[in-house]
Design an enzyme around this catalytic site. Sequence first.
Site, PDB file in Angstrom:
ATOM      1  N   ASN A   1     -10.916  -2.430  -5.468  1.00  0.00           N
ATOM      2  CA  ASN A   1     -10.160  -1.426  -6.234  1.00  0.00           C
ATOM      3  C   ASN A   1     -10.821  -1.031  -7.556  1.00  0.00           C
ATOM      4  OD1 ASN A   1      -6.925  -2.646  -5.059  1.00  0.00           O
ATOM      5  ND2 ASN A   1      -8.102  -0.910  -4.326  1.00  0.00           N
TER       6      ASN A   1
ATOM      7  N   ASP B   1       0.835  -1.212   0.000  1.00  0.00           N
ATOM      8  CA  ASP B   1       0.000   0.000   0.000  1.00  0.00           C
ATOM      9  C   ASP B   1       0.867   1.259   0.000  1.00  0.00           C
ATOM     10  OD1 ASP B   1      -2.354   1.414  -0.004  1.00  0.00           O
ATOM     11  OD2 ASP B   1      -2.723   1.208   2.146  1.00  0.00           O
TER      12      ASP B   1
END
Length: 240
Positions: free
Chosen positions: A63, A15
């Site tokens: 996502n 991330d």
Amino acid sequence: MAEKQVPEHIGIIMDGNGRWAKKRLLPRVMGHSQGAKALDNLLNSAKGLGVKHITVYAFSTENWKRAEDEVSGIMGILREYINKYFREYADSDFRVDSIGDLSRLSPDLQRDIAQLKEASKDKTGIHLTIAMNYGGRDEIKRAVRKIAEEVKAGILQPEDITEELISAHLDSAPTPDPELIIRTSGELRTSNFLIWQGAYAEYYITDKLWPDFTIDDFKLAIDSYCKRDRRFGGRNEEKK
Ligand code: IPE
Ligand code: IPE
Ligand code: MG
């Protein structure tokens, strides 16, 4: 590092690509390409550490909510690296696998992934699993559906459903559960990554943004894991 304590399987929530790009006033997709480079460098330096399986979170079922240009940018990078690993597979010792529902990816990407998996299946180096269109809940849902089909067909009885049987129906089977999950960029959540398999994983969170993550950070995470006392709900004295 004490060799015998090194985790066999490490999961990584890569991330912070967006924040890395934002800090440099670059488009987000540049952060994703830098992130892919960071993974490539890490994999090449991780040989010899004793880690057998590495599962990386590349794209989650959530996502898809992102802007179309970011999603297509990420898909382009995935395609580029899958093709690069395919070109290099003869000279490399990585075994590449995937978890996640690939049916939502473009047919050419699905074909490239299948080709790379098949080509690298007998390799004995690091077993790399790329989580693409992956969500832990989605994976469990699909496993439950498969089990339900087998019960319906009379292959299984409801009482045959054990934790081991559920594990065996997940995308990740037969890879053992991860002992350590690393998350970069400081977020304190699982974001749907290996939620079944990681039930007893140790978490290591670093503020480093994924594109800045290096082999030294990876070794720090392993060192931190080696110092921990894993109790699995029992007491120290009773630990195996
Ligand atoms: C992780 O980086 C990569 C993917 C989710 C594909 P992010 O894009 O989430 O980066 P931040 O969290 O916005 O910094
Ligand atoms: C998790 O990161 C997914 C990947 C790293 C591929 P996200 O950035 O998507 O997760 P949230 O939004 O912080 O939960
Ligand atoms: Mg993020």
